[in-house]
Design an enzyme around this catalytic site. Sequence first.
Site, PDB file in Angstrom:
ATOM      1  N   HIS A 136     -23.517  38.847 -57.270  1.00 27.17           N
ATOM      2  CA  HIS A 136     -23.298  39.453 -58.581  1.00 27.17           C
ATOM      3  C   HIS A 136     -24.559  40.190 -59.028  1.00 27.17           C
ATOM      4  O   HIS A 136     -25.662  39.620 -59.000  1.00 27.17           O
ATOM      5  CB  HIS A 136     -22.918  38.378 -59.604  1.00 27.17           C
ATOM      6  CG  HIS A 136     -21.520  37.880 -59.430  1.00 27.17           C
ATOM      7  ND1 HIS A 136     -21.145  37.099 -58.362  1.00 27.17           N
ATOM      8  CD2 HIS A 136     -20.410  38.054 -60.175  1.00 27.17           C
ATOM      9  CE1 HIS A 136     -19.850  36.808 -58.465  1.00 27.17           C
ATOM     10  NE2 HIS A 136     -19.380  37.374 -59.552  1.00 27.17           N
ATOM     11  N   LYS A 564     -15.724  36.931 -72.261  1.00 22.67           N
ATOM     12  CA  LYS A 564     -15.502  38.316 -72.718  1.00 22.67           C
ATOM     13  C   LYS A 564     -14.160  38.448 -73.417  1.00 22.67           C
ATOM     14  O   LYS A 564     -13.993  39.223 -74.359  1.00 22.67           O
ATOM     15  CB  LYS A 564     -15.590  39.294 -71.533  1.00 22.67           C
ATOM     16  CG  LYS A 564     -15.492  40.767 -71.937  1.00 22.67           C
ATOM     17  CD  LYS A 564     -15.885  41.675 -70.794  1.00 22.67           C
ATOM     18  CE  LYS A 564     -14.808  41.767 -69.750  1.00 22.67           C
ATOM     19  NZ  LYS A 564     -13.647  42.581 -70.207  1.00 22.67           N
TER      20      LYS A 564
END
Length: 894
Positions: A136, A564
């Site tokens: 990531h 999120k």
Amino acid sequence: MKDDQASREIIRLLGRLLGNVIREQYGQDAPSLKRGQADLDLVEEIRLQSIGEHRHGKAELPLDRRLSQLKPPQVALLIRAFSVFSQLANIADDHLVHIQAGPGPLQQLESHAHVNARRVRAYLSNALLSPVITAHPTEVRRKSILDRETDIGALLMLRERANPQTGELPEIEAQLKREVKILWQTRMLRPVRIHVTDEIENAVSVFARTFLSELPTVKRRLVRLFGFNGEVLPFLKPGSWVGGDRDGNPYVSAQTLEYAIRRQSETVLDYYLEQVNSLGTELSICDDYVSTSAELKALAASPEHTSLQQMDEPYRRALTTCYARLAATRKTLIGRATQHPARWEAEPYAAAEAFAADLAVIADSLRANGDGDLADGRLIDLHEAVGAFGFHLAVMDLRQNSDAHERALDELFRDAGVVASYCGLKEPKRISLLLKELATPRLLRSPYRRYSEETQRELEIADKAHSLKRRFGDCCITNYVISKTQSVSDLLETALLMKEAGLLVPGKKPSASLRIVPLFETIDDLCTCAEVMGAYFDLPAVRAMLDARGGVQEVMIGYSDSNKDGGYLTSNWEIRSAIAQLTVLGRERGIKMRFFHGRGGAVGRGGGSSSDAIRALPADASAIGIRITEQGEVVASKYGDPEIGRSSLETIIVAALLSQLNHEKDAADGEAGEHLARLSASAYRAYRGLVYETEGFDRYFHESTPLPEISNLKIGSRPASRNKSGRIEDLRAIPWVFSWSQARVMLPGWFGFGSAVREVGTTPLRPLWRSSPFFRTTVSNMEMVLAKSSLSIARRYSELVENKTLAEKVFTRIESEWHATVEAVLAITGQSALLERHPRLMNSIHLRLPYIDALNHLQVDLLRRRRAGDDSEETRRAIHMSINGVSAGLRNSG
């Protein structure tokens, strides 16, 4: 010496060395007068002013205005100076933590009455504890920078252990200065975007530097602590996504998967060859003085393959055989001979277990002769290593988004004449069709058809996984993770694609060679995951597949996207609720549940203390172990240094053991959970109301943060967004969190909590904070994020938004919620200031803030300049350097 004094002493040393390096390069006496003494003085003046404003308020000419008047070369120099200082402060922090850590996390177990040898052995015999390295893109530092930081840390440790009376200190400080100078003169930014193969090499370097040596050491320490009689319990194994995670990354392919497995195998085989060679040097035991087992005599190399000098050294002769067979194995698997060839062409090992068996023969012979202590050194470490790493080093996961599987099967079904539109079928008909196909040996694919690029890529990956498992061992790839799992069909689609490649044997009781792991990511998905898994478990074919793999079902929980989607508090509460429901479901169905936690570095992506998070899990959530992702900057901070890496591995073991064997009762699981449910619902409304229901919020986000510039950073191979829509829903969680961190808002780590507390009230929450490890950890992580945020700097970023009415409207809401959240945290925890209960962390953050603030001010001016039309290479580079510096200062920013 108090922690803050010790930290300041180390930072002063490193800061002085950095100052000397800068002075030598830019000062009056420097060989090359590039910018002169004026610029050198400027660095010190800005440093002192930034510190002064933090302590006493703004100066007559405020720092932000002064910085805005600087010329580009001065800006670049300041960014480099403050960025490198932040890196040195991080090294000092890590050093202090390490030297004050005491005997190690494992020793904590001795103080717990419920943790004894019998219970620990029983747990570890059936558990898997696995840190999984991912690629990531949140690590902004180049490997060259990380290497310098590691070397500086090692020198600080030498300095710590040096005897002042011997005159070692001046030489060590001279070496430190050389390393600081190289760090200063090393380019901060990558010139080109890294490729998947670069990410693979970075991951392999971490495995080689830390895991190969430290994982066996950790297991040996555990054996010594509890006395397992030399048993090899293969409970601790590293994992990797690097080269196999193709969710949203078009550059991950069958070729990168093979490259990753080959490089991992090459690395671990070379390590084994090196260790066997070293054992041969050590075990110079003569058979005139000891007896040996019949098995060892059979293993020993024959006379024609033995040096005349070693004819009476049976252990060396046995190790000669091991070396020859390992060398042959390397040539077979990798296609290249080892740098130091064996004496003869031996038969390669068919599997790592055969090599482990030979090592056991050597160890057993030593113990039978009363030389158990000789078997308990390098030999047992190597034996443990083989049990953990095999011939593949790290277990590779495959990962793909369920939408990609659906599209591929839609094409395969259509071309095979099975159904015109699989995507058009309702869920019950999809399940029926998929089960029917899983029961028949007939394949959907045809060698005579040309499929779309996407479908062909999915088939090639599955084919490659099948061939790699046959070549490198069944354990080299064991899991297939499905992102965006929302239904039973998402799981069965994966099974059917596996069948097309021979990874699943069809029939009424199909068996799969990969474990199918659903990933639940959004709030809605977390709320319905128990229902989905219950329906999945009800299918006889599924139960047969699970039974064939030991009755274990692994479920991955997504921290980033759920945050999120629903905000920090709701994400954490729904994750806990989902794990609790799935644990109960597994118990009712007789299925062993293991959870895979997809945590990032930032609190907004599940970051924070791994130990606290694991121990705060619901009861039995780690009953058969735990897997946890290690992402981005966390990989370097936890595993970049071998000694810190050893402590990180011990921390996972201790947390899992205590979570299961000494579980602390949590009020969140009782009636008090109703307060958390109300709190979560209120926080969800506040968060969604701002992020998804405020008109123009996506524009505010794009313009008030360096999102466009972050997307152009060359720190990862994966694109920042799933598509080019510009919608927040389609943006990946990493740039979402990273952007808010750079703007010092840190919104994903706290927004909504203040409003929720005002609605629920603090009266029921104060006792809950004291009696709930879950709630305490949640609030603690949020408190740390709030301490790193800055409303004054966030307001400067909001001024970048062109629509001033929109900017004021959104920022006012953010500002109000921030104050409400800080007020709530202080009221619940009984503090008068953030981090009052954690003075060391508070001092560490406060020490960095003057430097981070200056970098933020410079970044805002650079962003304004670029968005006004100055898109020069000089400006872009300076912006990216400032992003690097702010990230280094904040540490867990992405």
